[in-house]
Enzyme design. Structure first.
Site, short mmCIF file in Angstrom:
data_model
loop_
_atom_site.label_atom_id
_atom_site.label_comp_id
_atom_site.label_asym_id
_atom_site.label_seq_id
_atom_site.Cartn_x
_atom_site.Cartn_y
_atom_site.Cartn_z
CG ASN A 137 0.93 7.20 -1.04
OD1 ASN A 137 -0.04 7.57 -1.70
ND2 ASN A 137 1.27 5.92 -0.95
CE LYS A 191 -0.42 4.62 1.95
NZ LYS A 191 -0.15 3.54 2.87
CG HIS A 250 2.60 2.03 -2.41
ND1 HIS A 250 1.68 1.29 -1.71
CD2 HIS A 250 3.13 2.92 -1.53
CE1 HIS A 250 1.67 1.71 -0.45
NE2 HIS A 250 2.53 2.70 -0.33
CD GLU A 285 -1.35 0.95 0.64
OE1 GLU A 285 -1.66 1.94 -0.03
OE2 GLU A 285 -0.99 1.02 1.84
CD GLU A 325 6.56 3.14 1.26
OE1 GLU A 325 6.32 4.11 1.97
OE2 GLU A 325 5.77 2.71 0.41
N GLY A 349 1.14 1.52 7.37
CA GLY A 349 -0.20 1.74 7.90
C GLY A 349 -0.50 0.94 9.16
CB SER A 391 4.49 3.26 10.94
OG SER A 391 3.41 2.42 10.59
#
Ligand code: PGA
Length: 235
Positions: free
Chosen positions: A6, A8, A90, A92, A159, A165, A195
């Site tokens: 990904n 991002k 996701h 985010e 996740e 991150g 991670s």
């Protein structure tokens, strides 16, 4: 194994093209059978000439063919490059960009109807994790509200938000307990994300109930991503 990157908000059109071509050459010349998916930024989508086990997906799109939705892309823009894979849910998008479960479920239904492969993400924030496994599962199951989990082209990605991150990977025990619970309910490939890096990808992907990894930060340097694929190729 399914290994996904990904991007991002990283890489340019030019660096994406060189990344994809390099990964493609690597898969081809080493005869690697891992399913690899790369999610570049919308501006870097393109029609790449790749081996069948390398797929380009979109990190996001609006649930529409085309229209007046400033700043969004729809299926007209995806069709231009034959993109048929999308990341939905996701963390985010949920927590930073404020997508609600309702919006996510609508998006899911729209792209499902069109036959897209959907990588659907779920995961709990730190305060929920700290409340224990039962609360974590409760939270995660709520993220399946409105989602048809029998959809044939569904890939799941667990996740934990606190592991994304941050450099803090979930422990093997954290991963296996959540994965086995989800797997007990939904019989779909289940990736772990948060991670994952060159040094731990093999161990994580060897765990029971883990069918691959969704990787952000550690996948953005092509040499590292190739090493990640190399480290999991025989699993
Ligand atoms: P990370 O991100 O590998 O940088 O933790 C994973 C993801 O958000 O998909």
């Amino acid at each position: 194994m399914i290994i996904a990157s990904n991007f991002k908000t990283n890489h340019t059109r030019k660096s994406t093209a060189s990344f994809v071509n390099e990964v493609n050459d690597f898969l081809k010349s080493n005869d690697i059978s891992n399913e690899v998916i790369v999610f570049p930024t919308a501006t870097s989508l393109d029609e790449f000439d790749t081996v069948p086990n390398l797929t380009i997906g979109t990190q996001n799109a609006y649930a529409v063919e085309k229209g007046s939705f400033t700043g969004e892309i729809g299926t007209t823009q995806l069709d231009e490059f034959a993109i048929k894979t999308i990341l939905i849910g996701h963390s985010e998008r949920r927590h930073v960009l404020g997508e609600s479960q309702d919006e996510i479920a609508k998006k899911y239904a729209f792209f499902k109807e069109l036959g897209y492969t959907i990588v659907y993400c779920i995961g709990e924030p730190l305060e929920v994790k700290e409340a224990g496994l039962e609360k974590t599962l409760e939270y995660v199951y709520e993220q399946f509200e409105g989602i048809d989990t029998n959809y044939e082209n569904l890939i799941l990605a667990y996740e934990p938000v606190w592991a994304i991150g941050t450099g803090v990977t979930a422990t093997n025990e954290d991963i296996t307990s959540v994965h086995s619970a989800i797997k007990g309910r939904i019989d779909k490939p289940l990736l772990y994300g948060g991670s994952v890096k060159v040094a731990n990808v093999r161990e994580i992907c060897s765990l029971d109930g883990v069918d691959g990894a969704l990787i952000g930060t550690a996948s953005w340097v092509v040499e590292d991503f190739k090493q990640i694929i190399e480290n999991t190729k025989d699993l």
